[in-house]
Design a protein around this motif. Structure first.
Motif, PDB file in Angstrom:
ATOM      1  N   GLY A   1       0.824  -1.208   0.000  1.00  0.00           N
ATOM      2  CA  GLY A   1       0.000   0.000   0.000  1.00  0.00           C
ATOM      3  C   GLY A   1       0.852   1.250   0.000  1.00  0.00           C
ATOM      4  N   LEU A   2       1.864   1.281   0.865  1.00  0.00           N
ATOM      5  CA  LEU A   2       2.763   2.439   0.955  1.00  0.00           C
ATOM      6  C   LEU A   2       3.483   2.683  -0.365  1.00  0.00           C
ATOM      7  CD1 LEU A   2       4.393   4.552   2.690  1.00  0.00           C
ATOM      8  CD2 LEU A   2       6.003   2.688   3.149  1.00  0.00           C
ATOM      9  N   LEU A   3       4.078   1.631  -0.928  1.00  0.00           N
ATOM     10  CA  LEU A   3       4.949   1.796  -2.098  1.00  0.00           C
ATOM     11  C   LEU A   3       4.159   2.054  -3.380  1.00  0.00           C
ATOM     12  CD1 LEU A   3       7.642  -0.953  -1.373  1.00  0.00           C
ATOM     13  CD2 LEU A   3       7.823   1.520  -1.019  1.00  0.00           C
ATOM     14  N   THR A   4       2.996   1.418  -3.529  1.00  0.00           N
ATOM     15  CA  THR A   4       2.236   1.647  -4.769  1.00  0.00           C
ATOM     16  C   THR A   4       1.600   3.038  -4.781  1.00  0.00           C
ATOM     17  OG1 THR A   4       0.377   0.410  -3.804  1.00  0.00           O
ATOM     18  CG2 THR A   4       1.806  -0.778  -5.331  1.00  0.00           C
ATOM     19  N   LEU A   5       1.156   3.529  -3.631  1.00  0.00           N
ATOM     20  CA  LEU A   5       0.621   4.900  -3.588  1.00  0.00           C
ATOM     21  C   LEU A   5       1.726   5.909  -3.898  1.00  0.00           C
ATOM     22  CD1 LEU A   5      -1.808   4.730  -0.534  1.00  0.00           C
ATOM     23  CD2 LEU A   5      -2.430   4.993  -2.942  1.00  0.00           C
ATOM     24  N   ASP A   6       2.921   5.646  -3.392  1.00  0.00           N
ATOM     25  CA  ASP A   6       4.048   6.528  -3.716  1.00  0.00           C
ATOM     26  C   ASP A   6       4.396   6.431  -5.199  1.00  0.00           C
ATOM     27  OD1 ASP A   6       6.371   8.258  -2.724  1.00  0.00           O
ATOM     28  OD2 ASP A   6       7.424   6.624  -3.738  1.00  0.00           O
ATOM     29  N   TYR A   7       4.288   5.246  -5.755  1.00  0.00           N
ATOM     30  CA  TYR A   7       4.536   5.006  -7.183  1.00  0.00           C
ATOM     31  C   TYR A   7       3.621   5.901  -8.032  1.00  0.00           C
ATOM     32  CZ  TYR A   7       4.606   1.992 -11.439  1.00  0.00           C
ATOM     33  OH  TYR A   7       4.711   1.484 -12.712  1.00  0.00           O
ATOM     34  N   LEU A   8       2.351   5.991  -7.631  1.00  0.00           N
ATOM     35  CA  LEU A   8       1.404   6.867  -8.338  1.00  0.00           C
ATOM     36  C   LEU A   8       1.788   8.333  -8.171  1.00  0.00           C
ATOM     37  CD1 LEU A   8      -2.055   5.225  -7.469  1.00  0.00           C
ATOM     38  CD2 LEU A   8      -0.647   4.880  -9.507  1.00  0.00           C
ATOM     39  N   ASP A   9       2.201   8.676  -6.957  1.00  0.00           N
ATOM     40  CA  ASP A   9       2.567  10.057  -6.656  1.00  0.00           C
ATOM     41  C   ASP A   9       3.770  10.499  -7.482  1.00  0.00           C
ATOM     42  OD1 ASP A   9       2.252  12.479  -5.138  1.00  0.00           O
ATOM     43  OD2 ASP A   9       4.009  11.895  -3.975  1.00  0.00           O
ATOM     44  N   VAL A  10       4.787   9.642  -7.560  1.00  0.00           N
ATOM     45  CA  VAL A  10       5.997   9.963  -8.330  1.00  0.00           C
ATOM     46  C   VAL A  10       5.663  10.107  -9.809  1.00  0.00           C
ATOM     47  CG1 VAL A  10       8.237   9.056  -9.099  1.00  0.00           C
ATOM     48  CG2 VAL A  10       7.607   8.923  -6.679  1.00  0.00           C
ATOM     49  N   ALA A  11       4.821   9.194 -10.327  1.00  0.00           N
ATOM     50  CA  ALA A  11       4.425   9.271 -11.743  1.00  0.00           C
ATOM     51  C   ALA A  11       3.748  10.606 -12.038  1.00  0.00           C
ATOM     52  CB  ALA A  11       3.502   8.109 -12.094  1.00  0.00           C
TER      53      ALA A  11
ATOM     54  N   LYS B   1       4.055  13.467 -10.380  1.00  0.00           N
ATOM     55  CA  LYS B   1       5.011  14.562 -10.259  1.00  0.00           C
ATOM     56  C   LYS B   1       5.919  14.658 -11.485  1.00  0.00           C
ATOM     57  CE  LYS B   1       5.321  14.961  -5.237  1.00  0.00           C
ATOM     58  NZ  LYS B   1       6.112  14.653  -4.022  1.00  0.00           N
ATOM     59  N   GLU B   2       6.192  13.493 -12.086  1.00  0.00           N
ATOM     60  CA  GLU B   2       7.073  13.481 -13.260  1.00  0.00           C
ATOM     61  C   GLU B   2       6.301  13.672 -14.563  1.00  0.00           C
ATOM     62  OE1 GLU B   2       9.286   9.856 -12.976  1.00  0.00           O
ATOM     63  OE2 GLU B   2      10.580  10.616 -11.361  1.00  0.00           O
ATOM     64  N   GLY B   3       4.997  13.925 -14.447  1.00  0.00           N
ATOM     65  CA  GLY B   3       4.197  14.199 -15.636  1.00  0.00           C
ATOM     66  C   GLY B   3       3.822  12.974 -16.435  1.00  0.00           C
ATOM     67  N   ARG B   4       3.954  11.778 -15.831  1.00  0.00           N
ATOM     68  CA  ARG B   4       3.569  10.544 -16.515  1.00  0.00           C
ATOM     69  C   ARG B   4       2.146  10.163 -16.131  1.00  0.00           C
ATOM     70  NH1 ARG B   4       6.089   6.542 -14.344  1.00  0.00           N
ATOM     71  NH2 ARG B   4       7.441   7.554 -12.824  1.00  0.00           N
ATOM     72  N   THR B   5       1.470   9.472 -17.013  1.00  0.00           N
ATOM     73  CA  THR B   5       0.121   8.994 -16.715  1.00  0.00           C
ATOM     74  C   THR B   5       0.229   7.709 -15.915  1.00  0.00           C
ATOM     75  OG1 THR B   5      -0.714   9.898 -18.790  1.00  0.00           O
ATOM     76  CG2 THR B   5      -2.087   8.256 -17.677  1.00  0.00           C
ATOM     77  N   PRO B   6      -0.247   7.688 -14.665  1.00  0.00           N
ATOM     78  CA  PRO B   6      -0.151   6.465 -13.860  1.00  0.00           C
ATOM     79  C   PRO B   6      -0.965   5.344 -14.496  1.00  0.00           C
ATOM     80  CG  PRO B   6      -0.741   8.377 -12.508  1.00  0.00           C
ATOM     81  CD  PRO B   6      -0.889   8.790 -13.934  1.00  0.00           C
TER      82      PRO B   6
ATOM     83  N   PRO C   1      21.821  14.439 -15.517  1.00  0.00           N
ATOM     84  CA  PRO C   1      20.594  15.235 -15.658  1.00  0.00           C
ATOM     85  C   PRO C   1      19.845  15.261 -14.335  1.00  0.00           C
ATOM     86  CG  PRO C   1      20.274  13.054 -16.606  1.00  0.00           C
ATOM     87  CD  PRO C   1      21.701  13.112 -16.145  1.00  0.00           C
ATOM     88  N   VAL C   2      19.430  16.441 -13.912  1.00  0.00           N
ATOM     89  CA  VAL C   2      18.688  16.579 -12.662  1.00  0.00           C
ATOM     90  C   VAL C   2      17.436  17.396 -12.936  1.00  0.00           C
ATOM     91  CG1 VAL C   2      18.725  17.386 -10.278  1.00  0.00           C
ATOM     92  CG2 VAL C   2      20.813  16.487 -11.309  1.00  0.00           C
ATOM     93  N   SER C   3      16.280  16.823 -12.638  1.00  0.00           N
ATOM     94  CA  SER C   3      15.029  17.551 -12.840  1.00  0.00           C
ATOM     95  C   SER C   3      14.946  18.726 -11.885  1.00  0.00           C
ATOM     96  CB  SER C   3      13.836  16.611 -12.608  1.00  0.00           C
ATOM     97  OG  SER C   3      12.645  17.345 -12.543  1.00  0.00           O
TER      98      SER C   3
END
Length: 643
Positions: free
Chosen positions: A276-286, A288-293, A556-558
């Motif tokens: 639960g912790l890691l998959t919700l963060d996975y969505l959050d990171v996607a 923030k990086e402008g990717r479609t989860p 490269p650093v965002s």
């Protein structure tokens, strides 16, 4: 009447024949793999400590006894009676009564005192009030994840029971045919690290083992759409088994519910929470990086609702022709070697998941003691002929030396670390080194999900190494509560304060430098020659971490988070770069060989997976030459028939 209803009627009659005539049985139901027995006489049932044990042995079922709701005392009456039975030192923080099932959930700081020797206190509670007690631990470190999962499951209790009843009927359905065979299809993680996914097929059952993504390779997902997997429809999948919560094994589990899957996920309890912790963060990171989860948070909640937690060593029916047993894998919290017993002694298949064979500061080493294993699907991350890790003590000394060196230069030690597993291992090393004076005391800043993941570790000390578990039970000895540890939760301003301050150690996600707060720390510290970037975990091919390890000094650093809309810039890396081997959660070449060397009996066939191409081929060849067993280094989309 269906075959399952007939079966339940027969079981009810059998139970009535076994129990004393003074005990009435009002109903018998399947809930997942468990047989739930309802009685008007729960106090009498609890009076005989061997009664349930003997029934479970005779019927070869996992049995839970619950009171018929009609005979329950009111929660108001029962509350004080329950508290009177439990020793005060147990630290009960909450009692939650569920009148629909006659269960009372007891949350306590010391669950062992609520359970009592061989369950004696639990039986006393039922004898006193009739309610069936269930015990959970109050986290020593407050965890929003654990709290959210527990509250969510409480809210969804009725729907979850419906899921479990449906799953139970599916598990105990009548077998459709007499044909018997066993197949494994590889959907990912072959000759590569990442996107772990396998289908275990019998004539009766289809099980998906793991469903992860590939770090550093957006869009490379398991081959789920082939006919052997979801191509025939997600509803044709009987079960999902999750070996552990790392994203290369768990990231796409919620996606299955988007495709229409509605069945069980078998995992350990900490794996459920960490997923639960890691998959919700996975969505959050996607986002923030402008990717479609690939899915929404709603699917994460569905996944949690469908989890059926199993403990190590419990043999569990998951299909008419499959029994599953989890064993400690020594890799991360709750990680499991998954043993499948097919048919009535037909065949035995084991999936190692990710393993660490030797004891670490966090965990006892992986279990490799099984009654039978004919086929083993074996991780080979460090299976290459030269993949020998530094001795753990030498690794710790190297890390301590690096910290002392940077401290003298008044710099910062920046450690990219996986939030789950490696971070806690490093925390234990640092805490002991400071306590014993091997390194000077300085702040240890934990960024990203590390503090939350640590809180989850302390919630499940029974999954940790024996001596560490004992320390966590004593609040003033809990190493994770040492004063040096500081949770970074204030974002950029708090990070800037750390940068402007004196010598410090920073543990930050992501462990492979693929995003997250580590990118911000690189912006802050990358140009400081007095600071050092210290790798302590595996860096997969294609990740920025691997490139820096290989000598990249222009990275490269965002600019996301610095107020400039996620544009990228190039950073000249002037801080030192060091790799300290020996802290990996994976066994090295010798550990992998010993895992198989010490199995008795050894498997007849081994599929070497989860490693770069050269690693799996080297390891496959070594096993063949040393043990004269049939070995394979499969590619993705291969099917192996074993029987």
């Amino acid at each position: 009447m269906s075959q399952v209803d007939t079966q339940l009627e027969e079981l009810k009659s059998e139970i009535e024949d076994e129990v004393p005539s003074t005990i009435s049985i009002t109903d018998v139901k399947y809930e997942g793999p468990e047989l739930v027995v309802y009685t008007r006489d729960p106090k009498e049932f609890a009076g005989d400590g061997n009664l349930v044990r003997n029934l479970a042995s005779k019927l070869r079922k996992r049995i839970t006894v619950r009171p018929d709701p009609e005979v329950l005392s009111s929660p108001e009456t029962a509350r004080q009676q329950v508290l009177d039975v439990i020793p005060e030192d147990a630290g009960v923080s909450e009692l939650d009564f569920h009148e629909d099932t006659g269960e009372v959930v007891i949350e306590a700081e010391k669950p062992g005192m609520v359970i009592g020797r061989h369950g004696s206190t639990l039986r006393e509670i039922t004898q006193e009030v009739g309610w069936t007690p269930e015990v959970v631990r109050t986290p020593p470190i407050e965890s929003s994840t654990v709290s959210n999962v527990r509250n969510f499951l409480k809210q969804e209790r009725q729907e979850r029971r419906e899921v479990l009843e449906r799953v139970g009927r599916q598990i105990h359905r009548e077998e459709m045919g007499r044909e018997q065979w066993v197949r494994i299809t590889t959907l990912g993680c072959c000759r590569e690290v990442g996107r772990a996914a396998f289908i275990l097929n019998t004539a009766e059952t289809r099980v998906l083992v793991d469903c992860g993504d590939k770090p550093g390779a957006e869009g490379e997902v398991p081959y789920l759409q082939i006919p052997e997997a979801l191509g025939a429809g997600a509803q044709n999948l009987d079960a999902v088994v999750l070996t552990h919560a790392h994203l290369d094994h768990s990231a796409l589990i919620p996606l299955l519910f988007k495709y229409g899957y509605d069945g069980p996920i078998y995992c350990t309890e900490p794996t459920r929470d960490l997923m639960g912790l890691l998959t919700l963060d996975y969505l959050d990171v996607a986002a923030k990086e402008g990717r479609t989860p690939p899915y929404e948070s709603e699917q994460v909640r569905e996944a949690i609702k469908h989890c059926i937690p199993l403990e190590y060593g419990d043999v569990t029916d998951i299909a008419p022709d499959l029994k599953l047993t989890f064993h400690n894998a020594g890799h991360i919290l709750g990680s499991a070697v998954s043993h499948f017993h097919v048919g009535d002694g037909l065949y035995n298949v084991c999936f190692s998941g990710d393993i660490h064979y030797e004891d670490t500061r966090l965990f006892n080493g992986a279990v490799n003691d099984f009654p039978r294993v004919e086929a083993l699907v074996m991780e080979s991350t460090y299976g290459g002929r030269n993949d020998y890790q530094t001795d753990q003590q030498d690794s710790e000394e190297a890390l301590i030396e690096a910290i002392n060196e940077v401290h003298e230069q008044e710099g910062k030690v920046l450690i990219p670390a996986f939030a789950v597993g490696r971070s806690q291992e490093i925390m234990l090393v640092i805490e002991e080194a400071m306590r014993s004076g091997k390194i000077p005391e300085m702040p240890v800043h934990l960024d990203g999900m590390i503090w939350e993941a640590t809180a989850i570790h302390t919630t499940y000390p029974e999954y940790l190494r024996d001596d560490l578990r004992d320390r966590i039970f004593h609040e003033n000895e809990n190493p994770f509560l040492a004063d040096q540890f500081n949770h970074i939760d204030g974002g950029q301003e708090e990070r800037q304060e750390v940068v402007d301050g004196g010598p410090a150690i920073i543990l930050s996600t992501s462990g492979m430098v693929t995003g997250g707060p580590i990118m911000s720390w690189l912006r802050h510290l990358g140009s400081d020659p007095n600071s050092k970037l210290t790798f302590v975990g595996y860096q997969a091919q294609g990740t920025l971490g691997r490139r820096i390890q290989n000598g990249w000094d222009e990275i490269p650093v965002s600019d996301f988070g610095s107020g400039r809309s996620g544009r990228s810039s190039t950073l000249s890396l002037e801080m030192g770069v060091q790799t300290v081997d020996g802290f990996s959660g994976h066994a090295d070449r010798e550990g992998l060989m010993n895992f198989i060397r010490n199995m008795s009996p050894r498997p007849e066939k081994v599929l070497c997976v989860h490693g770069d191409e050269s690693s799996v081929q080297d390891f496959s060849s070594a096993l063949y030459h040393e043990f004269n067993m049939r070995t394979f280094a499969p590619k993705n989309l291969e099917t192996f028939r074993f029987k």
